[in-house]
Design a protein around this motif. Structure first.
Motif, short mmCIF file in Angstrom:
data_model
loop_
_atom_site.label_atom_id
_atom_site.label_comp_id
_atom_site.label_asym_id
_atom_site.label_seq_id
_atom_site.Cartn_x
_atom_site.Cartn_y
_atom_site.Cartn_z
N GLY A 42 0.81 -1.21 0.00
CA GLY A 42 0.00 0.00 0.00
C GLY A 42 0.84 1.26 0.00
O GLY A 42 0.50 2.25 -0.64
N ALA A 43 1.98 1.22 0.70
CA ALA A 43 2.85 2.39 0.78
C ALA A 43 3.73 2.53 -0.46
O ALA A 43 4.00 3.63 -0.92
CB ALA A 43 3.73 2.31 2.02
N ILE A 44 4.21 1.40 -0.98
CA ILE A 44 5.16 1.44 -2.09
C ILE A 44 4.45 1.79 -3.41
O ILE A 44 4.90 2.67 -4.16
CB ILE A 44 5.91 0.10 -2.23
CG1 ILE A 44 6.75 -0.15 -0.97
CG2 ILE A 44 6.82 0.11 -3.45
CD1 ILE A 44 7.36 -1.54 -0.90
N ILE A 45 3.38 1.09 -3.70
CA ILE A 45 2.70 1.32 -4.98
C ILE A 45 1.69 2.45 -4.83
O ILE A 45 0.65 2.29 -4.21
CB ILE A 45 1.99 0.04 -5.47
CG1 ILE A 45 3.02 -1.03 -5.76
CG2 ILE A 45 1.17 0.33 -6.72
CD1 ILE A 45 2.44 -2.31 -6.29
N GLY A 46 2.04 3.57 -5.37
CA GLY A 46 1.17 4.73 -5.28
C GLY A 46 1.69 5.82 -6.17
O GLY A 46 1.74 5.67 -7.40
N ALA A 47 2.16 6.91 -5.57
CA ALA A 47 2.66 8.04 -6.36
C ALA A 47 3.85 7.63 -7.22
O ALA A 47 4.04 8.16 -8.31
CB ALA A 47 3.05 9.19 -5.44
N GLY A 48 4.65 6.68 -6.73
CA GLY A 48 5.82 6.25 -7.51
C GLY A 48 5.44 5.70 -8.86
O GLY A 48 6.03 6.05 -9.89
N ILE A 49 4.44 4.83 -8.88
CA ILE A 49 4.07 4.18 -10.14
C ILE A 49 3.08 5.01 -10.94
O ILE A 49 3.08 4.99 -12.18
CB ILE A 49 3.48 2.77 -9.84
CG1 ILE A 49 3.57 1.87 -11.07
CG2 ILE A 49 2.05 2.85 -9.33
CD1 ILE A 49 3.32 0.41 -10.77
N ALA A 234 9.71 6.10 -4.45
CA ALA A 234 8.69 5.12 -4.82
C ALA A 234 8.80 3.85 -3.98
O ALA A 234 7.85 3.08 -3.87
CB ALA A 234 8.82 4.77 -6.31
N PHE A 235 9.98 3.61 -3.39
CA PHE A 235 10.20 2.41 -2.58
C PHE A 235 10.12 2.69 -1.09
O PHE A 235 10.50 1.86 -0.27
CB PHE A 235 11.57 1.81 -2.90
CG PHE A 235 11.66 1.24 -4.29
CD1 PHE A 235 11.17 -0.02 -4.58
CD2 PHE A 235 12.24 1.97 -5.32
CE1 PHE A 235 11.25 -0.55 -5.86
CE2 PHE A 235 12.34 1.45 -6.61
CZ PHE A 235 11.83 0.19 -6.87
N LEU A 236 9.62 3.86 -0.73
CA LEU A 236 9.64 4.28 0.66
C LEU A 236 8.82 3.38 1.57
O LEU A 236 9.07 3.30 2.76
CB LEU A 236 9.12 5.73 0.76
CG LEU A 236 9.18 6.42 2.10
CD1 LEU A 236 10.61 6.49 2.59
CD2 LEU A 236 8.60 7.83 2.00
N GLY A 237 7.87 2.67 1.05
CA GLY A 237 6.94 1.90 1.89
C GLY A 237 7.58 0.88 2.80
O GLY A 237 7.16 0.71 3.94
#
Length: 474
Positions: A42-49, A234-237
């Motif tokens: 949920g944290a990783i896949i978002g604004a990054g992608i 993008a990998f902050l999650g």
């Protein structure tokens, strides 16, 4: 006189002290391995992608954005191994801040905690801005045109970005209601956005034009590295997952599964989506706040574009949920240690959540997200993240020698290679960021040191505990 002062600045808190503090004033254990893995996704896949992929491709790496993701992911895998060891060994809220307190001392722990506040706070602001871009696009598709001056930051021709201000306030409300409730909402939305990503992949594959991948490295390999530095957030999650340690039922098992599992799943999806995205349309057209939806619309999939836009809204919402969750848990840990006033970390009498810091964070994020450009926010998030990763790698290395017999449910392999390589990779990516970002970073830290020496140093609970010990010995 000078040497005792220096010694006090670098006083450390034992792992037993950290655990004891958590037991006395801790958070509810409400999360299992699936919850943590899904929070990571949920944290990783978002604004990054859904947002940064297009910006980084258009301005830095071109189709080589695929390599940028692989390079960033490699650095993150090294750090993920380190975080997994630290989180399973010291299962207390606070992430790198807590680990550093045990390994490197109080003043370094404060610097890291202050850095993490910057990292997560500006991540919330940045992602809120991306959320606004997709929401405005959905309204536009429905024939509702929001006034420019109320739907964009000043740099984009607006006065204030109202949608970007709304979403952090909503997320703050959800987090105050409870961790388990927030995790349930996150689980539902994660499945929605994964379904949307697979829809995008299925629709995009037949429409890819290999000519769009030429030239593959329009900005050279330096552009690939610059792109890696920009999309690192993008990998902050997986970093945020370590803040769940105190609320995990079995942190020694659950955290490594959640941290490493979510990182590997998301890396595969990032590489696939970024490759397809730059194959659908020329990379020069992707510099907009909704590149994935734009690309599908450009090749004739208007319904698919609308579906992806809805999925992006869902995906970005879960990122906000986890980022604000991470920030509030770090501030809670710092307040519990006496660095910040007690009222900051006060727990809600009914929900057991740190509601005061959550409310303040949500309000401040709403103001910043409404006024500050997304590019500046992304750069600040990245430099904060990379710095925290470097200190984590140094910390785990020191703890191996300082506390060799401490139980480690998960042990990072080849630590003499993994830790130094993680430091080098993160340092290189930091050096790729603009000079202006470094200036803002240093100003933030200067302000943080003023707070530490003006308040935190004198109110540190560790300092008070040691003073009591000295009095009792006398």
């Amino acid at each position: 006189m000078v040497f005792p002062l220096i010694a006090e600045l670098f006083r450390t808190k034992s792992v037993d002290q950290l655990k004891e503090t958590a037991e006395k004033r801790g958070l509810k254990k409400a999360l299992g391995p699936l919850d943590i893995t899904l929070m990571g996704i949920g944290a990783i896949i978002g604004a990054g992608i859904f947002v940064l992929t297009g910006v980084a491709a258009a301005n830095y790496a071109g189709p080589g954005i695929v390599l940028s993701f692989i390079i960033s992911a490699f650095a993150c895998v090294l750090v993920a191994l380190i975080y997994s060891e630290l989180a399973s060994m010291v299962p207390v809220a606070g992430s790198t801040y807590t680990y550093t307190y045990a390994a490197l001392g109080e003043v370094v722990a404060w610097v890291v905690g202050w850095d993490l506040i910057l990292e997560y706070f500006f991540a919330v602001c940045m992602v809120s801005s991306g959320w606004s871009g997709y929401m405005v696009g959905i309204f536009r598709s429905a024939g509702i045109a929001l006034p420019q001056y109320l739907a964009a930051s000043p740099d984009a021709g607006g006065l204030i970005n109202v949608p970007a201000m709304f979403i952090p306030l909503l997320i703050g409300f959800l987090l105050i209601r409870g961790t388990k409730e927030s995790a349930t909402v996150n689980r539902i939305i994660v499945f929605v956005k994964l379904a949307v990503i697979f829809i995008f992949i299925v629709l995009a594959v037949p429409k890819v034009d290999p000519a769009n991948w030429t030239p593959f490295l329009p900005y050279g390999f330096q552009g690939v590295m610059a792109g890696a530095a920009i999309i690192f957030t993008a990998f902050l999650g997986f970093d945020a997952m370590s803040t769940t340690a105190e609320e995990s039922g079995n942190p020694g098992r659950d955290l490594p599964i959640g941290i490493i599992g979510s990182l590997l799943i998301c890396t595969a999806l990032y590489v696939a989506v970024s490759g397809l995205l730059t194959g659908l349309v020329p990379y020069t057209e992707l510099n907009n706040p909704e590149p994935v939806a734009y690309a599908l619309s450009a090749v004739g999939y208007r319904l698919g574009s609308a579906i992806v836009a809805v999925g992006a809204i869902a995906g970005i919402t879960t990122v906000l949920l986890v980022m604000m969750y991470g920030q509030t848990r770090i501030v809670f840990a710092m307040s519990r240690d006496g660095f910040l006033p007690d009222w900051v970390g006060r727990l809600h009498p009914k929900y057991g959540t740190p509601y005061m810091v959550t409310a303040v964070s949500a309000g401040a994020a709403a103001i910043v997200a409404g006024l500050v450009p997304i590019r500046i926010l992304a750069e600040l998030v990245n430099i904060g993240t990379l710095f925290a990763f470097i200190l984590s790698a140094i910390g785990v290395f020191i703890l191996r020698y300082k506390l060799p017999d401490l139980p480690r449910p998960f042990k990072a392999p080849a630590i003499h290679i993994v830790a130094p390589l993680a430091v080098i990779m993160c340092a290189v990516l930091m050096l790729m960021l603009p000079l202006a970002t470094w200036v803002r970073f240093l100003l933030w830290f200067s302000f943080g040191l003023i707070i530490y020496f003006g308040y935190g140093y004198r109110h540190s609970r560790l300092s008070k505990e040691k003073a009591v010990e000295l009095v009792s010995k006398k």
